[in-house]
Design a protein around this motif. Structure first.
Motif, short mmCIF file in Angstrom:
data_model
loop_
_atom_site.label_atom_id
_atom_site.label_comp_id
_atom_site.label_asym_id
_atom_site.label_seq_id
_atom_site.Cartn_x
_atom_site.Cartn_y
_atom_site.Cartn_z
N THR A 94 7.28 0.80 -16.91
CA THR A 94 7.11 1.33 -15.56
C THR A 94 5.67 1.81 -15.34
N PHE A 95 5.19 2.58 -16.32
CA PHE A 95 3.85 3.13 -16.19
C PHE A 95 2.79 2.03 -16.10
N ARG A 96 2.90 1.03 -16.97
CA ARG A 96 1.85 -0.01 -16.98
C ARG A 96 1.89 -0.90 -15.75
N PHE A 97 3.08 -1.16 -15.24
CA PHE A 97 3.15 -1.93 -13.98
C PHE A 97 2.54 -1.12 -12.83
N ALA A 98 2.82 0.18 -12.83
CA ALA A 98 2.25 1.04 -11.77
C ALA A 98 0.73 1.06 -11.85
N MET A 99 0.21 1.17 -13.07
CA MET A 99 -1.25 1.20 -13.23
C MET A 99 -1.87 -0.13 -12.81
N HIS A 100 -1.21 -1.20 -13.16
CA HIS A 100 -1.73 -2.51 -12.76
C HIS A 100 -1.74 -2.65 -11.23
N HIS A 101 -0.70 -2.12 -10.61
CA HIS A 101 -0.61 -2.16 -9.15
C HIS A 101 -1.73 -1.32 -8.52
N LEU A 102 -1.99 -0.16 -9.11
CA LEU A 102 -3.10 0.68 -8.63
C LEU A 102 -4.42 -0.09 -8.68
N GLU A 103 -4.66 -0.73 -9.81
CA GLU A 103 -5.92 -1.48 -9.97
C GLU A 103 -5.99 -2.68 -9.03
N SER A 104 -4.87 -3.33 -8.84
CA SER A 104 -4.88 -4.58 -8.07
C SER A 104 -4.90 -4.35 -6.56
N TYR A 105 -4.14 -3.36 -6.10
CA TYR A 105 -3.95 -3.20 -4.64
C TYR A 105 -4.56 -1.93 -4.07
N HIS B 236 0.79 -1.24 0.00
CA HIS B 236 0.00 0.00 0.00
C HIS B 236 0.81 1.28 0.00
N VAL B 237 2.13 1.14 0.03
CA VAL B 237 3.02 2.26 -0.29
C VAL B 237 3.97 1.71 -1.35
N ALA B 238 3.78 2.14 -2.59
CA ALA B 238 4.49 1.48 -3.69
C ALA B 238 5.24 2.51 -4.52
N ALA B 239 6.46 2.14 -4.91
CA ALA B 239 7.27 3.01 -5.77
C ALA B 239 7.63 2.28 -7.06
N PHE B 240 7.27 2.89 -8.18
CA PHE B 240 7.60 2.34 -9.50
C PHE B 240 8.53 3.32 -10.20
N ALA B 241 9.65 2.82 -10.70
CA ALA B 241 10.62 3.73 -11.32
C ALA B 241 11.28 3.06 -12.52
N SER B 242 11.61 3.87 -13.51
CA SER B 242 12.35 3.35 -14.66
C SER B 242 13.83 3.18 -14.32
N TRP B 243 14.32 3.95 -13.36
CA TRP B 243 15.75 3.95 -12.98
C TRP B 243 15.96 3.03 -11.78
N ASP B 244 16.94 2.13 -11.90
CA ASP B 244 17.09 1.11 -10.86
C ASP B 244 17.60 1.66 -9.51
N VAL B 245 18.29 2.78 -9.53
CA VAL B 245 18.81 3.32 -8.27
C VAL B 245 17.69 3.79 -7.33
N THR C 253 8.80 -1.93 -4.03
CA THR C 253 9.44 -1.23 -5.15
C THR C 253 9.46 -2.11 -6.39
N ASN C 254 9.30 -1.47 -7.54
CA ASN C 254 9.51 -2.15 -8.82
C ASN C 254 10.25 -1.14 -9.70
N VAL C 255 11.56 -1.36 -9.88
CA VAL C 255 12.41 -0.32 -10.48
C VAL C 255 13.39 -0.93 -11.48
N GLY C 256 13.85 -0.10 -12.42
CA GLY C 256 14.81 -0.59 -13.41
C GLY C 256 14.23 -1.80 -14.11
N TYR C 257 15.07 -2.78 -14.38
CA TYR C 257 14.58 -4.00 -15.04
C TYR C 257 14.14 -5.04 -14.00
N ASP C 258 13.18 -4.67 -13.18
CA ASP C 258 12.57 -5.63 -12.24
C ASP C 258 11.40 -6.31 -12.93
#
Ligand SMILES: [Zn+2]
Length: 370
Positions: free
Chosen positions: A222-233, A162-171, A185-190
Motif C-alpha cells: 500500500t505504502f509503495r503504491f501510494a508513493m509511486h502515485h505521489l511521484e507520478s501524478y 488528483h484525489v487518491a486513496a490508498f488502503a491496505s483494507w479493501d472496504v 482508489t487502490n485498496v486491499g488486493y488491487d
C-alpha cells in the motif's frame, strides 16, 4: 497557493459594525495528505510498549525472549515511545507538528460514533459526522454521506488521479466515496497499473506474499503504491490508510502490533523526506495523522474494540501545517471529536466543508488561532 488563513470578523464600534480581518496561525496549503493507522492505541503512541500487555502476551516465556520487547522497551514512557516511533517523536513532533490525544495532559479526542469499529470510525473522520443509524458495521456498502475527499475534488475541480486513496483494507473503497470510481482508489488486493518495473513486480508480489487476512494486504505494498502515485501524478489530496496494526491486534500478536507501528513510523519518515525534497510539496503540504478507533485498555481487552469497551472511543490526531507553530503535545483543551477532522482537513486547504454539508461537525477551532 500559500497564505495565512484569514477570518472575516465583525467588530462593533460605537454601534457600527466594522469588518476586520484577523490573521490566524495556520497556512492554507494546496497539498493535503491524510494518513491513518488502524486501531493504534494512545497507550502505545504516547507511552510505547505497554508492560501489562506484553507480560500477558509473553505468558510463561521470559520478556527477554520476546524480540519486540527487547527492541522497544525502555524504563520511561518518553524513551519507550521514541524507541517505538523514532521519526514521529524524535523529529516530526519536535520540528514540524503537534499531537492531540494524550489524556494524561488533559488532551482528549473521542469518537462521536458509538459503534467503535473501523467503517464508522473512518466515516466519522472523512464525512465529519457519526451516523450510527446507518453505519453500524464494516459491511462493504458505499458511504451514505459525502466525504471530505469528494468535497475537495468537487471544490477544486480536480481530475481523477488528483484525489487518491490508498488502503491496505479493501472496504476502504466503499468508505471514501458515495459511488464507485468517484475518486482514484487502490485498496486491499488491487493491482496498481504502472510502467515502472519495480511497481509492476510489487503489484504481482502482493498476491504471492499474502497476509493471514483475505481483505487486508501488507502495508508494504500500500505504502509503495501510494508513493509511486505521489511521484507520478502529484495529487493535491492523498489519503494513505495503513491497516496491519489492527489485524495483528485482533490476532493477539502484540509483538507484531509493535513491529507494525514501528514500520508505519518508517513509512511516515519516508513520506516526509519525499515531501521535503519536492518543490511542489515542501512547505506547501498539510499532513494529518490519526486513527479510526482505540481499543480495550487491559491485557484482556486490548485486542478488541467495540461499543462495550470505553477505551475504544479514544483516538489521537497529529497535525503538521507549515504555518502552525505548535510543537509536541497539546494540553488542557476542550474535548475534541474525530468528526471534526473532516472540516479541519478542508480548512487547511482553504475550504469550508461544513458550509456545504451542515450536518457535519465544524473544524477544531483552536488550531486556527494565534
Ligand atoms: Zn479499525
Amino acid at each position: 497557493m500559500m497564505r495565512k488563513l484569514l477570518f472575516g470578523f465583525a467588530i462593533v464600534v460605537h454601534g457600527i459594525c466594522v469588518p476586520m480581518e484577523t490573521a490566524l496561525a495556520a497556512e492554507v496549503t494546496d497539498k493535503l495528505i491524510l494518513v491513518t493507522l488502524d486501531g493504534v492505541r494512545g497507550e502505545e503512541l504516547f507511552g510505547g510498549v505497554d508492560l501489562a500487555v506484553v507480560k500477558h502476551f509473553a505468558n510463561k516465556r521470559s520478556l527477554e525472549s520476546i524480540p519486540a520487547y527487547k527492541r522497544f522497551w525502555a524504563e520511561g514512557a518518553k524513551e519507550r515511545r521514541v524507541k517505538l516511533m523514532p521519526f514521529f517523536w524524535g523529529e516530526l513532533m519536535v520540528k514540524h507538528g503537534s499531537v492531540i490525544g494524550n489524556q494524561e495532559l488533559g488532551s482528549v479526542i473521542h469518537l462521536r460514533n458509538r459503534v467503535r469499529v473501523s467503517y464508522p470510525g473512518y466515516s466519522e473522520i472523512l464525512a465529519g459526522l457519526a451516523d450510527d443509524k446507518r453505519i453500524k458495521n464494516n459491511n462493504p456498502v458505499y458511504n451514505p454521506n459525502p466525504t471530505v475527499l469528494e468535497f475537495l475534488q468537487e471544490a477544486r475541480g480536480l481530475d481523477f488521479h488528483h484525489v487518491a486513496a490508498f488502503a491496505s483494507w479493501d472496504v476502504m473503497r466503499f468508505i471514501v466515496q458515495q459511488a464507485e470510481n468517484t475518486l482514484f482508489t487502490n485498496v486491499g488486493y488491487d493491482r496498481y497499473e504502472s510502467n515502472d518495473s519495480t511497481i509492476k513486480l510489487l503489484s504481482r508480489l502482493q498476491f504471492e506474499a499474502r497476509t493471514p487476512w483475505d481483505s487486508v494486504r501488507s502495508d508494504s505494498f500500500t505504502f509503495r503504491f501510494a508513493m509511486h502515485h505521489l511521484e507520478s501524478y502529484e495529487p493535491e489530496v492523498l489519503y494513505l490508510s495503513l491497516g496491519e496494526t489492527d489485524d495483528w491486534a485482533h490476532d493477539k500478536r502484540y509483538d507484531r502490533v509493535l513491529e507494525s507501528i514501528h514500520q508505519a513510523d518508517a513509512y511516515l519518515s519516508k513520506l516526509w523526506r519525499w515531501i521535503e525534497s519536492n518543490d511542489e510539496y515542501a512547505g506547501r503540504t498539510t499532513l494529518l495523522i490519526t486513527t479510526d478507533h482505540g481499543r480495550g485498555k487491559t491485557p484482556f481487552t486490548w485486542q478488541s474494540h467495540n461499543d462495550k469497551l470505553p477505551g475504544a472511543r479514544n483516538t489521537w490526531l497529529a497535525v503538521v501545517n507549515p504555518g502552525l507553530e505548535k510543537r509536541g503535545e497539546w494540553k488542557h483543551h476542550r474535548r475534541v471529536y474525530s468528526g471534526e477532522i473532516a472540516a479541519t482537513f478542508a480548512r487547511f486547504g482553504g475550504h469550508d466543508f461544513q458550509a456545504e454539508h451542515p450536518s457535519s461537525m465544524s473544524e477544531i477551532e483552536f488550531l486556527f488561532h494565534e
